[in-house]
Design a protein around this motif. Sequence first.
Motif, short mmCIF file in Angstrom:
data_model
loop_
_atom_site.label_atom_id
_atom_site.label_comp_id
_atom_site.label_asym_id
_atom_site.label_seq_id
_atom_site.Cartn_x
_atom_site.Cartn_y
_atom_site.Cartn_z
N VAL A 83 0.86 -1.17 0.00
CA VAL A 83 0.00 0.00 0.00
C VAL A 83 0.90 1.23 0.00
N ILE A 84 0.95 1.94 -1.11
CA ILE A 84 1.79 3.13 -1.20
C ILE A 84 0.89 4.35 -1.05
N VAL A 85 1.07 5.08 0.04
CA VAL A 85 0.27 6.27 0.29
C VAL A 85 1.22 7.44 0.52
N GLY A 86 1.67 8.00 -0.57
CA GLY A 86 2.58 9.14 -0.53
C GLY A 86 1.98 10.29 -1.31
N THR A 87 2.74 10.86 -2.22
CA THR A 87 2.22 11.91 -3.10
C THR A 87 1.02 11.39 -3.88
N GLY A 88 1.10 10.14 -4.28
CA GLY A 88 -0.02 9.46 -4.94
C GLY A 88 -0.29 8.14 -4.23
N VAL A 89 -1.14 7.33 -4.84
CA VAL A 89 -1.48 6.02 -4.28
C VAL A 89 -1.05 4.94 -5.27
N MET B 174 2.43 8.77 4.38
CA MET B 174 1.38 8.50 5.36
C MET B 174 1.62 7.21 6.13
N SER B 175 2.51 6.36 5.66
CA SER B 175 2.84 5.14 6.40
C SER B 175 3.59 5.44 7.69
N ASN B 176 4.06 6.68 7.84
CA ASN B 176 4.78 7.07 9.05
C ASN B 176 3.85 7.55 10.17
N VAL B 177 2.55 7.60 9.90
CA VAL B 177 1.58 8.02 10.91
C VAL B 177 1.27 6.80 11.79
N GLU B 178 1.83 6.75 12.96
CA GLU B 178 1.78 5.54 13.78
C GLU B 178 0.35 5.14 14.17
N GLU B 179 -0.52 6.12 14.34
CA GLU B 179 -1.87 5.83 14.80
C GLU B 179 -2.66 4.93 13.86
N ILE B 180 -2.36 4.96 12.58
CA ILE B 180 -3.20 4.23 11.64
C ILE B 180 -3.09 2.72 11.81
N TYR B 181 -1.96 2.23 12.31
CA TYR B 181 -1.77 0.79 12.43
C TYR B 181 -2.70 0.18 13.49
N ASP B 182 -2.97 0.90 14.54
CA ASP B 182 -3.89 0.40 15.57
C ASP B 182 -5.35 0.53 15.14
N ARG B 183 -5.64 1.51 14.30
CA ARG B 183 -7.03 1.81 13.98
C ARG B 183 -7.55 1.13 12.73
N LEU B 184 -6.67 0.83 11.77
CA LEU B 184 -7.13 0.26 10.51
C LEU B 184 -7.80 -1.11 10.64
N PRO B 185 -7.31 -2.02 11.48
CA PRO B 185 -7.94 -3.35 11.53
C PRO B 185 -9.44 -3.31 11.80
N PHE C 147 -15.98 -8.80 3.86
CA PHE C 147 -17.14 -9.68 3.74
C PHE C 147 -17.12 -10.74 4.85
N GLY C 148 -18.21 -10.81 5.59
CA GLY C 148 -18.31 -11.79 6.65
C GLY C 148 -17.71 -11.37 7.97
N GLY C 149 -16.97 -10.27 7.97
CA GLY C 149 -16.34 -9.80 9.21
C GLY C 149 -15.26 -10.76 9.70
N ASN C 150 -14.83 -10.54 10.91
CA ASN C 150 -13.79 -11.36 11.54
C ASN C 150 -12.51 -11.39 10.71
N TRP C 151 -12.19 -10.23 10.10
CA TRP C 151 -10.95 -10.15 9.32
C TRP C 151 -9.75 -10.18 10.25
N LYS C 152 -8.76 -10.99 9.89
CA LYS C 152 -7.50 -11.04 10.61
C LYS C 152 -6.37 -10.94 9.60
N GLY C 153 -5.45 -10.10 9.88
CA GLY C 153 -4.30 -9.95 9.00
C GLY C 153 -3.30 -9.00 9.61
N ARG C 154 -2.14 -8.93 8.99
CA ARG C 154 -1.10 -8.04 9.51
C ARG C 154 -1.03 -6.77 8.67
N ILE C 155 -0.82 -5.65 9.34
CA ILE C 155 -0.59 -4.37 8.68
C ILE C 155 0.70 -3.81 9.27
N VAL C 156 1.71 -3.67 8.43
CA VAL C 156 3.03 -3.31 8.94
C VAL C 156 3.67 -2.24 8.05
N PRO C 157 4.52 -1.40 8.61
CA PRO C 157 5.28 -0.46 7.78
C PRO C 157 6.40 -1.19 7.05
#
Length: 300
Positions: A128-134, A251-262, A270-280
Amino acid sequence: MIQIGIDFGGTKIEAAALDASGRFLSRVRTPNPGDYDQALRDLRDLVAKVEAEAGATGTVGIGMPGSISPRDGLMRNANATFLNGRSFREDVEVVMGREIRTANDANCLALSEAVDGAAAGAKSAFAVIVGTGVGGGLVVDGQIVEGANGMGGEWGHVPLPWMTAEEFPGPACWCGLHGCLDMLVSGTGFQADHARRTGHTLDGPAIVQAARRGDAAAVATLDAYVDRLGRAMAMIANIVDPDVFVLGGGMSNVEEIYDRLPAVIDAYAFGGNWKGRIVPARWGDSSGVRGAARLWPLSA
């Protein structure tokens, strides 16, 4: 044999030589000249310099903005617009006198992180590249998934999913459509959204700092950003369901997003109960050049 990677950026071109362990042997850069013929010469000279400093010859991979059409071999969608419509790979090979490999820069980041970065050992990883563009890139079993038309991972130009009435149709995008992720979850889009909300222009870090101080308008902008990015990532989860999301760009340097995105992804997956890793990204700004080098296997 060494591996040489080139990161062809909008403002600079960087070349680096890696040994078998992934250690940098040489790194050099030059400003992007903004001219096609000069850029070809610069690429040749950068490779010659890193090979001289490393004391060995190597394979060459180039991470570039945009992509090469599998139909006609021409560059397209590059923000370094002088590349578009040119037979870039073939022209570089003529100038260098050797075979090269190329890939989109987001794909290079994904590959770098899958090989020996934050997604090492994962079966599938989406960058996921979130800089000047996506930008985005998908790697499965250590291989970049480019797709039949070379558009794999190009999620920056799909519309924001699950738009609210207030969001529809979304801001106009440079691609000619409206509501593209590029306009809404990039760092540029984050700043533009805050300006629309408040009438004040601040850069991304200033908005984040204001939110951390409790500024209500900045908090609202950051909340909206996390919600939109989470919705976009939930769409990818519904289609690809990667083991790991690796984030790069400012935007990957914004630490708060890692706790909030899951929680946001879980609400829309779909179906909920999503589990996965989100890491810088482990390698940060070096991921692009490292991934370009990894376009060739060590045994090549």
